[in-house]
Scaffold this motif. Sequence first.
Motif, short mmCIF file in Angstrom:
data_model
loop_
_atom_site.label_atom_id
_atom_site.label_comp_id
_atom_site.label_asym_id
_atom_site.label_seq_id
_atom_site.Cartn_x
_atom_site.Cartn_y
_atom_site.Cartn_z
N GLN A 98 20.60 129.12 105.37
CA GLN A 98 19.52 129.67 104.62
C GLN A 98 19.50 129.83 103.02
O GLN A 98 18.32 129.58 102.61
N LEU A 99 20.61 129.83 102.48
CA LEU A 99 20.46 129.80 100.90
C LEU A 99 19.95 128.46 100.58
O LEU A 99 19.11 128.16 99.60
N GLY A 100 20.47 127.49 101.49
CA GLY A 100 19.92 126.09 101.08
C GLY A 100 18.68 125.92 101.31
O GLY A 100 17.84 125.25 100.37
N ILE A 101 17.95 126.38 102.31
CA ILE A 101 16.44 126.60 102.49
C ILE A 101 15.69 127.03 101.27
O ILE A 101 14.90 126.68 100.81
N MET A 102 16.47 128.30 100.85
CA MET A 102 15.83 128.90 99.59
C MET A 102 15.77 127.97 98.38
O MET A 102 14.78 127.91 97.61
N PHE A 103 16.84 127.22 98.12
CA PHE A 103 17.25 126.26 97.24
C PHE A 103 15.84 125.17 97.30
O PHE A 103 15.37 124.56 96.48
N LEU A 104 15.91 124.99 98.74
CA LEU A 104 14.84 123.78 98.86
C LEU A 104 13.46 124.32 98.50
O LEU A 104 12.63 123.63 97.61
N GLY A 105 13.07 125.50 98.73
CA GLY A 105 11.94 126.10 98.35
C GLY A 105 11.82 126.07 96.78
O GLY A 105 10.90 125.61 96.17
N LEU A 106 12.85 126.58 96.06
CA LEU A 106 12.85 126.57 94.65
C LEU A 106 12.78 125.02 94.22
O LEU A 106 12.12 124.93 93.27
N GLU B 122 6.76 129.21 104.82
CA GLU B 122 6.10 128.94 103.48
C GLU B 122 6.99 127.90 102.64
O GLU B 122 6.23 127.06 102.09
N ILE B 123 8.06 128.14 102.76
CA ILE B 123 8.95 127.06 102.11
C ILE B 123 8.83 125.55 102.57
O ILE B 123 8.63 124.75 102.04
N LEU B 124 8.75 125.67 104.11
CA LEU B 124 8.42 124.40 104.75
C LEU B 124 7.23 123.51 104.21
O LEU B 124 7.22 122.22 104.23
N ALA B 125 6.20 124.49 104.20
CA ALA B 125 5.02 124.00 103.80
C ALA B 125 5.00 123.32 102.47
O ALA B 125 4.51 122.00 102.17
N ALA B 126 5.55 124.08 101.66
CA ALA B 126 5.93 123.58 100.26
C ALA B 126 6.37 122.20 100.22
O ALA B 126 6.26 121.35 99.54
N ALA B 127 7.27 122.36 100.94
CA ALA B 127 8.60 120.92 101.28
C ALA B 127 7.53 119.66 101.65
O ALA B 127 7.60 118.71 101.09
N TYR B 128 6.52 120.03 102.74
CA TYR B 128 5.80 119.10 103.06
C TYR B 128 4.95 118.48 102.21
O TYR B 128 4.71 117.23 102.00
N ALA B 129 4.49 119.60 101.55
CA ALA B 129 3.32 119.04 100.36
C ALA B 129 4.08 118.10 99.22
O ALA B 129 3.57 117.12 98.85
N ASN B 130 5.36 118.56 99.09
CA ASN B 130 6.31 117.54 98.22
C ASN B 130 6.50 116.18 98.68
O ASN B 130 6.36 115.28 98.06
N ASN B 131 7.27 116.29 99.87
CA ASN B 131 7.55 115.23 100.74
C ASN B 131 7.77 115.44 102.10
O ASN B 131 8.58 116.29 102.33
N PRO B 132 7.02 114.83 102.88
CA PRO B 132 7.32 115.15 104.18
C PRO B 132 8.68 114.90 104.89
O PRO B 132 8.90 115.49 105.88
N LEU B 133 9.43 114.20 104.32
CA LEU B 133 10.73 113.89 104.67
C LEU B 133 11.49 115.47 104.68
O LEU B 133 12.36 115.69 105.69
N LEU B 134 11.57 115.84 103.55
CA LEU B 134 12.00 116.97 103.36
C LEU B 134 11.62 118.04 104.29
O LEU B 134 12.55 118.89 104.67
#
Lengths: 638, 496, 110, 165, 463
Positions: free
Chosen positions: A318-326, A403-415
């Motif tokens: 989960q922390l990894g997910i948070m960092f992904l968000g950051l 929210e994080i995943l959505a942002a990740a998608y915006a950044n790169n769908p692979l993420l």
Amino acid sequence: MSNVLQIAWLIPILPLIGFIINGAGRNNLSKGVSGFIGSAVVFASFLLSIYVFIQVKNGHTDVLHYFNFINIESLKIAFDFKLDQLSSLFLLIITGVGFLIHVYSTSYMHEEPAKDFAKYFAFLNLFVFSMLLLVMGANYVIMFIGWEGVGLCSYLLIGYWFRNNDYTIAAKKAFIMNRIGDLGFLLAVFWLIAKVGTVSFDEVFSTVNLAKLTLTDKTGITLLLFIGATGKSAQIPLYTWLPDAMAGPTPVSALIHAATMVTAGIYMIARSNILYTMAPLTQGVIAIVGLATAVLAATIALKQNDIKKVLAYSTVSQLGIMFLGLGVGAYTGAVFHVMTHAFFKALLFLGAGSVIHAMSGEQDMRNMGGLKKHMNITHLTFLLGCLAIAGMPPFSGFFSKDEILAAAYANNPLLWGIGVITAMMTAFYMFRLYAMTFLGKFRGTHDQEHHLHESPFAMTFPLIILALLAVIGGWVGIPEVFMHGGHKLEAFLEPVFANTNEYVNAHHPHEHLSPSKEYILMGVSVAGALIALLYAWNKFSKYEKTELPSTGFAKLLENKWYVDEIYQSIIIQPLRSLSVFFNNVIEKKGIDGFVNGTGKAVNYGSRQLRWLQSGQVGAYVLLMVIGILVLFIIQLFL
Amino acid sequence: MGNYITFPELLIWLPMLAGILCFISKKEQSAKTIALIFSLIVLVISAVSLFYTDSKFATWNIVNYFYPNNIGNSFYVGLDGTGRLLTFLTALAFPVIFIATYKNNYKNAASFYGLMLLTQSGLMGVFCAMDALLFYFFWELALIPVYFLCSKWGGEKRIQATFKFFVYTFTGSLLMLIGIIYVYLHTPGRAFDDNTSSVHSFALNAFMNASLSASEQNWLFWLFFIAFAVKMPIFPFHTWQPDTYDQSPTSVTMVLSGVMVKMGLFGLIRWLIPIFPLATVKFSHIIIILSVIGIIYASFIAIVQDNLKKLVAYSSIAHIGLMCAAIFAMNQLSVQGVLLQMFNHGINIIGLWIVIELLEKQTGVKHISQLSGVANRAPVLTILLVIIALANIALPLTNAFTGEFLMLSGLYQFNVWYTVAAGLGIILAAVYTLNMIRNVFYGNTNSVVDTVNEISFNEKFILGFIVCLIFIIGIYPQPVIDLTKSAVTELITKIK
Amino acid sequence: MDIKAYIVLALTLFTIGIIGVLVRRNAIIIFMCVELMLNAVNLLLVAFSKMHAVSAAVKASPTYASDAQIFVFFIMIVAAAEVSVGLAIIVMLYRNTHSVDVNFLNRLKN
Amino acid sequence: MNITTLSFILLSIMAIGSAVMMIRSKSPVHSILWLIIVFFAISGHYVLLNAQFLAIVNIIVYAGAIMVLFLFVVMLMNLNAETEPVKNYRLQLIGVISGGALLLILLSALMKMNSQQMVQMKIGDPGLISNLGKVLFTNYILPFELSSILFLSAMIGAVVIGKKD
Amino acid sequence: MNAIILSAIWGILMMFSAVFIKSKTAPKYIALAGIILIFAANAIELYSGNSFFTIDVHDMLRTGSFNLTFIAVALGCTAFYFLLSGGEFEKTGPHVAEYFALIFFVLCGVSLCATFNTLLMLFIGIEIMSIPLYILTGSDKRNLKSNEAALKYFLMGAFSTGIMLMGIAFIYGGTPNASFYIDNIQLGTGKMPVMIAVGLVMLMVSMSFKVSAAPFHFWTPDVYDGAPTVFTSFMSTIVKVAGFFAFVRLFENSFGKIQSQWQTLIVFITIATLLIGNVTAVFQQSVKRMLAYSSIAQAGFMMLALFALNDRAKEGLVLYAAAYSLATIGVFSILLKMNDYTIDGFNGLAKKHPLLALTTTVFLLSLTGIPLTAGFQSKFYMLMAAVENGHHFWIVIIAVLFAAISAYYYFRIIQAMYFKEPLEDIVQTSEVTVSFKILLVITALMIIILGVYPELILGWLYH
């Protein structure tokens, strides 16, 4: 400026007082008293935090100056507290969850002797103090003080049962790994001092000072800070301490290793958001490291049998997910996830603690099962927690993760894709855990079965509160697509990330996802998680103990990808050999050998030279004549 | 002699007087009492001196007697911020040591305490001397009593170990003596003259004005540096230290590690850098590299040390290495950090020794592998030790953090990679310190440790005192910084 | 006569004395060799004295080149004194050891 | 080649030859006798240099008194036999070589002197007894007196060491 | 002048006292009275500049404050020597008064060596110093070691006299104005003539022999070891430093201007001396023999005066004379009380005789050159002189490295005294009287006073 916040110094001081009272009086205080003091001070802090939060919400943010920590011409470090939206939110989480866990502990640790009980609460209070310092500090140094302080408390609490060698080794490991990260943090601070001559957040993030930093500086500083974060928040490559840290008492795991301390890294990066935004390289690194950690930890969690280990790896994930968000710039999302994670992960840990309590210390899930009927409240709250972490709407985890995943998608769908897979794995292992523990039939010994009972109120009360929060906690961040103006949290935190937003909009604004796309994304992730959930539920509610050792990939996962072993053989062993080499060869034979050799050479020379003194006049005169010859040659021919 | 108070004199002569009194007293108890009382008086005087400056000399407190001679040396002593700090450390260390070891019964206690006080006098002299020859006098004077203390009251291999120590330092200081002479001969004035005003001089300010070419500075620098490097000690001149610390009686080790190693650092600050600024700049990289190698090297060795005393010795080498590196980084942050850290290191390491002494006294062993689970028997001791050990690894809010923070920060401004390497020392320090704590204090007790009792009141008191100091300076280091600020500025301007 | 001739002669005698000291072990003969060395010096001094006697500058001095011959006289005095002491020592040694071999006594070494 | 040169050469050969014989002869008595011949040759040189006083004193003091003393001691000890039974030829060779090297070095250095300084032969008055006596008892009175100390101590020495207790 | 004549007279007086006074202890007191008298006379001459005796010396002797101060130091040290070790004379043999007489004659030679201005006076001075020493060395007639030492000393001494005379002859031959006056050699500034060079080397060899500098030191260990200890004490101190004073005087006045042409030789000798003295001393088991080597080592340090040859060097030499002599005399006086001369014989001395151990420590520290002792001041002056000289700077570094080695063997005694237990319960020393202890303390104090305040002596140098 308002002085309404002046009272804020009490927030960290109260737990410190609690620490001192419990620490000093550990031989005299009864369990009740020390438990009460320990919890009460945190509760008081909590109340104050609420007050502060309200003030901040009303717009009273402030930097409170107390005294100068270091004040020399070229550097001034003030002992300041910064109270703004971000810190006040964290204050709430820390003191709130902290208080609940204190309460829980009064019951959970009841078996301990009074002395150790007081010690436990003292350490716990000290931890709260350090964590508050970390969060409230208005500059990197104060933050670092708290940063190392929480590391110390973590060390102390992991090694709480100090007679057990494995536990103390785990404690040591945690501290040292943190230290490695801390060095990165320190170097970043030094870099800042060297470049801008200040460490205060407000000054560093001011336009003037930011302009002083080149891109290299920013990238370097942020990367170094991130190294600090990997240590504290258990990211690759420094994550291995966290699962071992489960050696500590379960409430400690809940408080330190799930809800608060490990999120310090996220807090720090969120605090430095503008720096990170201006250093895209670092952001990329963070996103990748975060995601990698998330996947790695999730895979490991799939095959763990220790109930706390599963939760630990889940935390790492989960922390990894948070960092992904950051990493993808979703600071609010990350902070949001910190908050929701604090609720449900604390809940899960405490629930696990409740189970362990009931099982008389048994932690292996293979020996559990069917606890549902013995422990109603625990079971129910645990299930809510599982749903929350699995990202089932409308539980809190759903909103923050999405929210994080959505942002990740915006950044790169692979993420995003990998993120979803992680989420599925999360759902899988959580429900594996749930099913193995609560469903099916009991697989433990008869003694254990006989003892099974629901935990006392002091333990179930925090569970209930946390379960409630785990359910509703996400509602402060309902996405725009569901409800206009629903994302209260984003609005609240807006001032903190104002600079960043401005910068992003100015430089490379990315278009918002269309609502439809967002629905699809959500749907996919929820569906994936649901499938995984159901599969796990199905499979593990009928779990039977088996003696067959795992093979192949499963074995690899069970052994945590052998990361510990790899570290052991490529880092620790060589270093140890190097130490031995230094000690035995260079030090003893080399340098000291040389020093002693000089002495020996003199002794040897002495023994040889004395043969010149043969005792015979003829020889003496001969040597003298040779001496005369030498002198003449020097004088007459040279 | 002026009409101002002469702290330097008091600080030098009082311990000497007390030492002689101890020698005369013969009786153990009276010697102990004299030593304790006098060291406390000195402490009070020193504390007062912290707040006192001569109006005439801004930040200095200076005494200068010329006695008739033809080579221009004089009894010239003075105290600036640095001097005050270190004399205070010296003044503080001795009563602490005396109290902590009050229960020890030494054979020939009168001589023991007498020599200890003479050492104190010598140390005070080193920190006060403003005249190079006087400095050299005190430098040796501090060494000789220590030689006797270690050789007489030390462990099994004390004679060889101490002698190695003695010859090592003696050689170093003789080299320095040559340097002193050379610089002296290049101070303004002539060698001998009836008119004293134009004579060469050993005074510090004359030394600073000596006309030395860059190439002369280059080798003079090393003559001085080796003397200081041996004393500190800096890699690779350090091998005397672990043996000596191991073999000396613990109270002497406390003096050695707490105060005496500061002589070397102080020497750098007072007698090396201001006199050879060009060479300092030129060689700073070499010295820092040596120091940094020393940090890592000593830390690595500390990791595999089984002998507690040697472990602390190597840890001290690592810490001193950092201080030395920071001095040569030559900026305000680093030098300020060094001054702060000199004081802190003194306190912390004395604390560590007190604990080790207690352990060794009670169990009779000093090897980590033979000890286990002390925390079960002596929790208070453990807590205090843990705090001191954490201070030793520079945890925030302990005194050492501020010092190391400033030093590393300053070093960073000098060179990034040195800082990274030196920073590894912090990690390694955590490794060996926590290993030690874990092995000695945690776990279950073994037969050796079963006899350990909780510490007594005066030990608690003194360790508690040290812990308080650790926290006070850790939380509010500013007074120490203020004390030495002007000295640092002076030094930095000198080098610029 | 060229002074070099005297130098060669005196140095040759002197060296023979030295060689004698080196190769002989009889204390008396060694001692005699030393006496030979002294005589070589004497001869050289007298030769130098007569060499300087030609120089005008020296003629002006009150002692007029006789210093060297006086010096020779003193050397003889000293030699005489040395001989008495030296022979006394040798006799004493002979009394105790019945040998005059310098290598016979070899207790003091290293 | 005049008579002076001839006598110089003859006396020199005599001196050197006897000196060599002195260190070569096995018997101490013979050595002493060879040495006396050296002294006579040197006295002859003194005569040649017109150092009359020293020529006489040399014969009286050295050849007469000192060497007789030597002879007396040797006789007293009955050393007229082979006294050095064990001979270390290697050591002797080294002795001769190093002595020879010394001579060689000195001569090679001194012979490079380019000044031609002549010695006054057969004439000249510095060596006359009257002149020497005057100088000795005026300018050199102090050393003369001091040499008495030398004799006194030699005398005490003879007593302290030689006397049987 | 006073010292020369009075010590000669007192020597004769002592000689006659042997005839008239049969007491064994009386000569010591007569000698003490004499030494004090001579010291006073010398002091008066130093203070007023006038001698009691007005003799036309034809400039063969020169008295100045420097020389007189040196003589005062030598006499003072002799006084300490008499006080500390005078009582031990009778252990050597029955001729106590004669021994004293010889020592007074030596002192006469010492004074000559300190004041000579011609090579003749140097020669006579050296001989007056040496001949009594040959006798004193052999004065323990029954002791074969003493015999051997005397023979070695005598033969090698005579040999070196021969070398010295040859050197003098060459100097005389090379001097255009046919003079033996040392300040009248008339050297130009250019390269010195070959004859002078040969003479210089030979003089240097013989003087090195007298001061036991390597490689002409070979007699020293054997003679110092073999001679009766009480006389070793005297000859290794006062006589040796007098030799040094003569050495420095000779080379400064005659060849000082062309020092650069022969400095290499001194460097060679100095280093050889330091090396052999210090290194060989390390292994010695007998304290007496160790002190013999240590005296060679100290000679190496004193050679620095010759290396430097400036004012500081001369000041240093006088100081060195005092420091070294006092300390060595002190150590020897204690050694004389010991029953066992090996280092093990000193084991645990501090237990039984703390005062003896303490004073020995002071003496040894002074010999090592630890600050606050006279030994430090003297070494310091020597180093300063050598640095001031400006050439061959590295020799100073070598010198201090060897000084560090010297700590090794001096401290062995300290270690033995303080940190080791005596082997068994044996009588370590002969009877130690209170007065002896007091005198030891005074000597030690003297050393410390000189260490703190060397002006006590140096102040007189330029009086």
